[in-house]
Design a protein around this motif. Structure first.
Motif, PDB file in Angstrom:
ATOM      1  N   ASN A 162       0.836  -1.215   0.000  1.00 25.98           N
ATOM      2  CA  ASN A 162       0.000   0.000   0.000  1.00 25.98           C
ATOM      3  C   ASN A 162       0.866   1.259   0.000  1.00 25.98           C
ATOM      4  N   SER A 163       2.042   1.205   0.643  1.00 28.37           N
ATOM      5  CA  SER A 163       2.918   2.383   0.648  1.00 28.37           C
ATOM      6  C   SER A 163       3.550   2.604  -0.724  1.00 28.37           C
ATOM      7  N   ILE A 164       3.730   1.534  -1.500  1.00 26.86           N
ATOM      8  CA  ILE A 164       4.248   1.676  -2.875  1.00 26.86           C
ATOM      9  C   ILE A 164       3.187   2.283  -3.784  1.00 26.86           C
ATOM     10  N   ASN A 165       1.916   2.056  -3.426  1.00 26.80           N
ATOM     11  CA  ASN A 165       0.783   2.617  -4.166  1.00 26.80           C
ATOM     12  C   ASN A 165       0.785   2.209  -5.646  1.00 26.80           C
ATOM     13  N   PRO A 166       0.815   0.890  -5.908  1.00 30.94           N
ATOM     14  CA  PRO A 166       0.851   0.434  -7.309  1.00 30.94           C
ATOM     15  C   PRO A 166      -0.511   0.593  -7.979  1.00 30.94           C
ATOM     16  N   THR A 167      -0.483   0.555  -9.310  1.00 34.97           N
ATOM     17  CA  THR A 167      -1.729   0.603 -10.078  1.00 34.97           C
ATOM     18  C   THR A 167      -2.429  -0.747 -10.070  1.00 34.97           C
ATOM     19  N   ILE A 197       9.079  -8.899  -2.197  1.00 39.98           N
ATOM     20  CA  ILE A 197       8.116  -8.742  -3.294  1.00 39.98           C
ATOM     21  C   ILE A 197       8.842  -8.070  -4.455  1.00 39.98           C
ATOM     22  N   VAL A 198       8.190  -8.008  -5.609  1.00 43.62           N
ATOM     23  CA  VAL A 198       8.783  -7.334  -6.768  1.00 43.62           C
ATOM     24  C   VAL A 198       7.927  -6.126  -7.140  1.00 43.62           C
ATOM     25  N   GLU A 199       8.596  -4.996  -7.274  1.00 47.28           N
ATOM     26  CA  GLU A 199       7.944  -3.792  -7.810  1.00 47.28           C
ATOM     27  C   GLU A 199       8.429  -3.617  -9.247  1.00 47.28           C
ATOM     28  N   TYR A 200       7.508  -3.640 -10.203  1.00 44.56           N
ATOM     29  CA  TYR A 200       7.852  -3.415 -11.607  1.00 44.56           C
ATOM     30  C   TYR A 200       7.576  -1.952 -11.928  1.00 44.56           C
ATOM     31  N   GLN A 201       8.609  -1.241 -12.315  1.00 45.12           N
ATOM     32  CA  GLN A 201       8.410   0.135 -12.784  1.00 45.12           C
ATOM     33  C   GLN A 201       8.325   0.082 -14.305  1.00 45.12           C
ATOM     34  N   LEU A 202       7.196   0.547 -14.819  1.00 44.44           N
ATOM     35  CA  LEU A 202       6.909   0.467 -16.252  1.00 44.44           C
ATOM     36  C   LEU A 202       7.116   1.840 -16.869  1.00 44.44           C
ATOM     37  N   GLY A 203       8.024   1.899 -17.835  1.00 43.49           N
ATOM     38  CA  GLY A 203       8.366   3.184 -18.443  1.00 43.49           C
ATOM     39  C   GLY A 203       7.869   3.306 -19.867  1.00 43.49           C
ATOM     40  N   GLU A 204       8.572   4.122 -20.633  1.00 48.50           N
ATOM     41  CA  GLU A 204       8.187   4.372 -22.028  1.00 48.50           C
ATOM     42  C   GLU A 204       8.571   3.177 -22.894  1.00 48.50           C
ATOM     43  N   GLU A 230      -9.530 -19.051   3.135  1.00 49.05           N
ATOM     44  CA  GLU A 230     -10.324 -17.944   3.656  1.00 49.05           C
ATOM     45  C   GLU A 230      -9.457 -16.975   4.463  1.00 49.05           C
ATOM     46  N   ALA A 231      -8.525 -17.533   5.254  1.00 45.48           N
ATOM     47  CA  ALA A 231      -7.611 -16.667   6.021  1.00 45.48           C
ATOM     48  C   ALA A 231      -6.778 -15.806   5.075  1.00 45.48           C
ATOM     49  N   ALA A 232      -6.320 -16.414   3.981  1.00 44.84           N
ATOM     50  CA  ALA A 232      -5.521 -15.661   3.001  1.00 44.84           C
ATOM     51  C   ALA A 232      -6.364 -14.580   2.329  1.00 44.84           C
ATOM     52  N   ARG A 233      -7.595 -14.940   1.994  1.00 45.55           N
ATOM     53  CA  ARG A 233      -8.470 -13.959   1.338  1.00 45.55           C
ATOM     54  C   ARG A 233      -8.657 -12.735   2.222  1.00 45.55           C
ATOM     55  N   GLU A 234      -8.851 -12.968   3.516  1.00 49.22           N
ATOM     56  CA  GLU A 234      -9.066 -11.844   4.441  1.00 49.22           C
ATOM     57  C   GLU A 234      -7.824 -10.955   4.530  1.00 49.22           C
ATOM     58  N   LEU A 235      -6.650 -11.574   4.571  1.00 50.53           N
ATOM     59  CA  LEU A 235      -5.413 -10.782   4.636  1.00 50.53           C
ATOM     60  C   LEU A 235      -5.202  -9.985   3.348  1.00 50.53           C
ATOM     61  N   LEU A 236      -5.442 -10.634   2.208  1.00 52.90           N
ATOM     62  CA  LEU A 236      -5.202  -9.971   0.913  1.00 52.90           C
ATOM     63  C   LEU A 236      -6.208  -8.851   0.665  1.00 52.90           C
ATOM     64  N   ALA A 237      -7.345  -8.895   1.344  1.00 56.73           N
ATOM     65  CA  ALA A 237      -8.342  -7.820   1.198  1.00 56.73           C
ATOM     66  C   ALA A 237      -7.793  -6.487   1.692  1.00 56.73           C
ATOM     67  N   GLY A 238      -6.700  -6.510   2.456  1.00 53.73           N
ATOM     68  CA  GLY A 238      -6.067  -5.272   2.908  1.00 53.73           C
ATOM     69  C   GLY A 238      -5.310  -4.527   1.822  1.00 53.73           C
ATOM     70  N   ILE A 239      -5.094  -5.183   0.682  1.00 52.89           N
ATOM     71  CA  ILE A 239      -4.393  -4.516  -0.431  1.00 52.89           C
ATOM     72  C   ILE A 239      -5.367  -3.554  -1.108  1.00 52.89           C
ATOM     73  N   GLN A 240      -4.948  -2.284  -1.190  1.00 53.42           N
ATOM     74  CA  GLN A 240      -5.879  -1.259  -1.692  1.00 53.42           C
ATOM     75  C   GLN A 240      -6.001  -1.265  -3.217  1.00 53.42           C
ATOM     76  N   ALA A 241      -4.940  -1.616  -3.920  1.00 51.92           N
ATOM     77  CA  ALA A 241      -4.975  -1.611  -5.395  1.00 51.92           C
ATOM     78  C   ALA A 241      -5.749  -2.833  -5.893  1.00 51.92           C
ATOM     79  N   PRO A 242      -6.232  -2.775  -7.153  1.00 46.64           N
ATOM     80  CA  PRO A 242      -6.852  -3.969  -7.738  1.00 46.64           C
ATOM     81  C   PRO A 242      -5.892  -5.148  -7.704  1.00 46.64           C
ATOM     82  N   LEU A 243      -6.401  -6.310  -7.301  1.00 48.05           N
ATOM     83  CA  LEU A 243      -5.564  -7.503  -7.124  1.00 48.05           C
ATOM     84  C   LEU A 243      -6.124  -8.653  -7.947  1.00 48.05           C
ATOM     85  N   ARG A 244      -5.224  -9.374  -8.631  1.00 42.84           N
ATOM     86  CA  ARG A 244      -5.577 -10.657  -9.250  1.00 42.84           C
ATOM     87  C   ARG A 244      -4.690 -11.728  -8.651  1.00 42.84           C
TER      88      ARG A 244
END
Ligand SMILES: [Fe+2]
Ligand SMILES: [Fe+2]
Length: 280
Positions: free
Chosen positions: A30-35, A237-244, A55-69
């Motif tokens: 959430n601090s990285i604020n990904p799209t 985790i991996v943060e992918y920075q997408l450029g031009e 179900e436990a995992a689903r509840e934890l992952l619900a804390g991610i603010q960005a769209p998640l797949r």
């Protein structure tokens, strides 16, 4: 634009180290604020038939603010019959249970000017009707994606970095790899991201005239140091920075507060092994 990949959370409904780590990583994401965020599988600690872990995992992952797949790993739906760990083979019932909690096991997202594909590597080589349906769906993607630079995620890697390991399924089988790459012919592949190996590694692979960036995401739950090579066997985790022009830069991100112990030292992992009747 930023996309985050997390992987191999291995959550138990009993809690423990992997749960503590995921809580911390959700805050980091959430601090990285990904799209957009991708979970590349092994959501649950070990047993695909343990609904409470899901179900436990689903509840934890619900804390991610960005769209998640979320993509399934072998510990979420089983895997192809040959070499299946603990005999956990992928079945229609296990796939349905995963999809009921986390949504489709394969998907296409158009994110800004980019395309992001998630494929279910665990049905490849299974011979199930669900595998054939995924191949048919893959054939429709080039027309939907057009010229967008594209990221492809799967639980198991497309290129096998450890072909000498034969006792476990390290990667997508060779014939499925060839079929997958052929289905994506005409798509501009900017990077492939996978999980399963529990370590961070970046390489480029040659496919036709193209050089494709491949990224093995670390686990959030626990690292595997046993496979050797130059990989970084740490949790993260991996943060992918997408450029031009389809430029992708993958960054390893972690936290100073992680519980970093071997899985065999995690009581909830031992409990799950015992329930499955497996000894390491
Ligand atoms: Fe895993
Ligand atoms: Fe896995």
């Amino acid at each position: 634009m930023k996309i985050v990949q997390l992987s191999d959370t291995h959550i138990s409904h009993l809690g423990g180290a992997t749960t503590e780590n995921l809580r911390a990583f959700v805050d980091l994401i959430n601090s990285i604020n990904p799209t957009f965020v991708v979970h590349s599988g092994d959501v649950a600690i070990l047993d695909p038939d343990q609904a409470e872990d899901r179900e436990a995992a689903r509840e934890l992952l619900a804390g991610i603010q960005a769209p998640l797949r979320v993509l399934p790993g072998n510990h979420d739906v089983g895997e192809r019959p040959d070499n299946a760990w603990a005999g956990l083979v992928v079945t229609p019932e296990r796939l349905a249970a995963f999809e009921a909690t986390f949504g489709p096991d394969h998907w296409l997202e158009l994110v800004g000017d980019w395309a992001v594909i998630g494929v279910n590597s665990e049905i490849m080589g299974s011979g199930l009707p669900e595998e054939e349906a995924q191949w048919e769906w893959l054939a429709t993607l080039p027309a939907q994606i057009g010229t967008r630079p594209t990221l492809v995620f799967s639980h198991k890697p497309v290129w096998n970095p450890y072909p000498e390991v034969t006792e476990h399924n390290i990667a997508i089988p060779d014939d499925s790899k060839a079929r997958l790459l052929a289905a994506l012919d005409g798509v501009t592949l900017a990077a492939l991201g996978s999980g399963h190996l529990h370590h961070y590694a970046v390489s480029t692979e040659t496919h036709g005239d193209a050089e494709i960036l491949t990224v093995s995401a670390p686990a959030t739950g626990f690292a595997h140091a046993g496979l050797g090579g130059p990989a970084l066997a740490q949790q993260g985790i991996v943060e992918y920075q997408l450029g031009e022009a389809g430029a992708v830069r993958p960054f390893f991100r972690n936290l100073p507060t992680l519980v970093e112990i071997a899985p065999t030292e995690i009581p909830e992992f031992s409990a799950a092994l015992e329930e499955l009747g497996v000894s390491l």
